[in-house]
Design a protein around this motif. Structure first.
Motif, mmCIF file in Angstrom:
data_model
loop_
_atom_site.group_PDB
_atom_site.id
_atom_site.type_symbol
_atom_site.label_atom_id
_atom_site.label_comp_id
_atom_site.label_asym_id
_atom_site.label_seq_id
_atom_site.Cartn_x
_atom_site.Cartn_y
_atom_site.Cartn_z
ATOM 1 N N ASP A 65 1.162 -0.859 -0.030
ATOM 2 C CA ASP A 65 -0.028 0.063 -0.279
ATOM 3 C C ASP A 65 0.569 1.193 -0.204
ATOM 4 O OD1 ASP A 65 -2.373 1.781 0.047
ATOM 5 O OD2 ASP A 65 -2.960 1.146 2.166
ATOM 6 N N PRO A 66 0.799 2.014 -0.827
ATOM 7 C CA PRO A 66 1.854 3.050 -1.076
ATOM 8 C C PRO A 66 1.188 4.211 0.191
ATOM 9 C CG PRO A 66 0.516 3.330 -2.933
ATOM 10 C CD PRO A 66 -0.382 2.479 -2.534
ATOM 11 N N ASP A 67 0.920 4.036 1.024
ATOM 12 C CA ASP A 67 0.048 4.960 1.535
ATOM 13 C C ASP A 67 0.748 4.064 3.023
ATOM 14 O OD1 ASP A 67 -1.415 6.462 0.619
ATOM 15 O OD2 ASP A 67 -3.402 5.443 1.021
ATOM 16 N N GLU A 68 1.442 3.058 2.966
ATOM 17 C CA GLU A 68 1.676 2.717 4.253
ATOM 18 C C GLU A 68 3.369 2.687 4.232
ATOM 19 O OE1 GLU A 68 0.576 1.851 6.942
ATOM 20 O OE2 GLU A 68 -1.624 1.373 6.396
ATOM 21 N N ARG A 69 3.983 2.677 3.050
ATOM 22 C CA ARG A 69 5.370 3.419 2.370
ATOM 23 C C ARG A 69 6.526 3.457 4.085
ATOM 24 N NH1 ARG A 69 3.055 7.824 0.501
ATOM 25 N NH2 ARG A 69 4.288 9.695 0.839
ATOM 26 N N GLN A 71 8.466 4.820 6.708
ATOM 27 C CA GLN A 71 9.632 6.694 6.894
ATOM 28 C C GLN A 71 10.122 5.888 7.185
ATOM 29 O OE1 GLN A 71 5.932 8.591 9.344
ATOM 30 N NE2 GLN A 71 4.519 7.305 7.974
ATOM 31 N N GLY A 93 4.324 10.957 8.805
ATOM 32 C CA GLY A 93 4.796 12.073 8.597
ATOM 33 C C GLY A 93 5.712 11.766 7.760
ATOM 34 N N GLN A 94 6.219 11.774 6.467
ATOM 35 C CA GLN A 94 7.714 11.952 6.038
ATOM 36 C C GLN A 94 8.493 12.866 6.067
ATOM 37 O OE1 GLN A 94 7.480 10.225 2.206
ATOM 38 N NE2 GLN A 94 6.392 11.517 1.022
ATOM 39 N N PRO A 290 -2.732 18.706 4.729
ATOM 40 C CA PRO A 290 -3.148 17.423 4.849
ATOM 41 C C PRO A 290 -2.311 17.962 6.806
ATOM 42 C CG PRO A 290 -0.977 16.989 3.730
ATOM 43 C CD PRO A 290 -1.153 18.622 3.655
ATOM 44 N N SER A 293 -1.563 13.136 11.330
ATOM 45 C CA SER A 293 -1.473 11.296 11.111
ATOM 46 C C SER A 293 -1.119 10.780 12.568
ATOM 47 C CB SER A 293 -1.337 10.847 9.548
ATOM 48 O OG SER A 293 -1.014 9.234 9.658
ATOM 49 N N TRP A 416 -3.678 -3.480 5.521
ATOM 50 C CA TRP A 416 -3.368 -2.340 6.304
ATOM 51 C C TRP A 416 -0.956 -3.239 6.662
ATOM 52 C CZ3 TRP A 416 -7.225 -5.384 8.124
ATOM 53 C CH2 TRP A 416 -6.668 -6.074 9.297
ATOM 54 N N ARG A 417 -0.273 -2.448 6.779
ATOM 55 C CA ARG A 417 0.322 -2.811 7.155
ATOM 56 C C ARG A 417 0.402 -4.115 8.827
ATOM 57 N NH1 ARG A 417 4.807 1.077 9.804
ATOM 58 N NH2 ARG A 417 4.332 2.747 7.823
#
Length: 429
Positions: A65-69, A71, A93-94, A290, A293, A416-417
């Motif tokens: 999942d790109p949202d779980e890349r 960090q 967040g990154q 944004p 998170s 999910w991760r």
């Protein structure tokens, strides 16, 4: 790599601590040697050869999942024989971790270059290097704070603005102020090591809950483990006591082993929700797009923010004198990792092993492996990535090697991760 041609099976991932009833989930039974190759690919496994050190590197987050890349970040550099390595565990967040990766190494390099020039032929005092490491890490966090204070100098300045004025100041995809605010809303730990060109001195700076352990070979051929990081978390009694002393009238400054009941680490770069007055969170951070998170609900812990700062950016620094190498053979190894590597051992024993036991086990395993291979600096054995060996050991929870378990960890289909970001550096000294 496509997994679709391999047999489909189900798993509950019980070895990761998932309770009964959460699964089962589908995974692909990818056989050897393909699953080992896939681990190396997903972990971006590679070796960095410096002038005096060799570093194996891995960093893994298997969720597609790109949202779980991931960090997590790491840096390995050679500065004219000075070996610089670092692991950063970003969270929320990154933006913060990417800023630190960009700024901190160059800041340390500049400071080191200046003190070397000032010292001339005189060897640097270890305390001088320790001080510059500590100062540089603090300076990066101060720069983040200044980015917010430049826009909103104090609470009075905030009170004079409407929410719409604040939003117009900080939001917009091309607005540089937006990135300055986001960096303060996110956070990262920092673990930095520095070795001098003669390999006589090692410094480790730790901020947060990443881990560093030094393995050294004794005269009788055995390996000793020395932990060089400090676990800056609410579970560390010394850290919890420090924060309670700083906030003596606030019974919930540490709650559930977390700062304000919300964040596990007690020291970090960024995370200014725990460093600035609560009005900055309510008026600035909560108006940013944004947004946050975070796993904790803001309204659950914001009322506890009464006398910030609660988080510190003051790194602990350890200096050790390294043993001399013999016959160009490495006599020491340094392991740096994010907390995700340690977490993989959490559910694999009837008795939960201690952090010291895990780190010591790593040194024994990799030291003995190095002895068997006769690893020499710059030799062929350095192309064999010890960090990848360590990562696989952790994915097995320290138990027997099981390719099918590895296939479950890498190919399971969960939305999910299912494991934390995991990074490891193993450096021969």
């Amino acid at each position: 790599m496509s997994y679709m041609s391999h047999p489909q099976r189900s798993t509950g991932l019980e070895f990761l601590g998932f309770p009964p009833g959460y699964g089962p989930w589908t995974y692909r039974a990818v056989p050897e040697p393909l699953i080992s190759s896939e681990l190396a690919r997903l972990a971006s496994a590679h070796v960095v050869n410096g002038k005096t050190t060799t570093t194996g590197c891995v960093s893994l987050q298997p969720s597609p999942d790109p949202d779980e890349r991931s960090q997590d970040r790491f840096v390995v550099l050679d500065w004219n024989g000075w070996s610089f390595s670092a692991v950063f565990d970003g969270h929320g967040g990154q933006e913060a971790v990417d800023y630190v990766v960009e700024e901190l190494p160059s800041l340390i390099h500049t400071a080191l270059t200046e003190v070397l020039a000032d010292a001339g032929p005189v060897p640097l005092a270890p305390s001088t290097v320790s001080a510059l490491l500590q100062y540089s890490i603090q300076a990066v966090d101060d720069a983040l704070t200044n980015g917010v204070k430049h826009l909103f100098p104090d609470e009075a300045a905030l009170a004079a603005l409407t929410d719409e004025q604040i939003k117009s100041t900080i939001n917009g995809p091309t607005n540089p102020n937006n990135l300055a605010i986001l960096r303060c809303m996110r956070g990262t730990t920092a673990l930095v090591s520095l070795v001098d060109p003669m390999k006589e001195n090692l410094w480790v700076a730790s901020l947060g809950d990443c881990q560093a352990v030094l393995g050294t070979k004794t005269s009788n051929g055995t390996w000793n483990a020395t932990i060089l990081s400090v676990n800056h978390s609410g579970r560390n009694p010394a850290e919890a006591t420090r924060i309670r002393k700083e906030h003596p009238s606030e019974s919930e400054c540490i709650k559930f082993d977390r700062v304000l009941g919300a964040i596990a680490v007690t020291r970090a770069i960024g995370d200014h929700i725990f460093k600035l007055p609560v009005s900055y969170t309510r008026r600035v951070f909560m108006n940013c797009v944004p947004g946050f998170s975070v796993s904790s609900k803001l309204e659950d812990f914001l009322p506890r923010n009464k006398s910030p700062p609660y988080l510190s950016a003051l790194a602990d620094i350890k200096h050790v004198t390294l043993p001399p190498s013999t016959a160009n053979t490495s006599e020491a190894i340094l392991i740096l990792c994010s907390d995700g590597l340690v977490d993989l051992y959490e559910h694999t024993n009837a008795r939960r092993v201690t952090l010291e036991e895990i780190l010591t086990q790593w040194v024994y395993m990799l030291g003995e492996r190095m002895d068997r291979k006769g690893a020499k600096v710059g030799g062929d054995a350095d192309n064999d990535n010890a960090a990848l060996v360590l990562l696989r050991h952790a994915l097995m929870g320290g138990g027997a090697d099981d390719p099918d378990r590895l296939a479950q960890m890498l190919t399971v289909e969960i939305p999910w991760r299912w494991m934390d970001d995991t990074t490891a550096l193993v450096q021969t000294l």
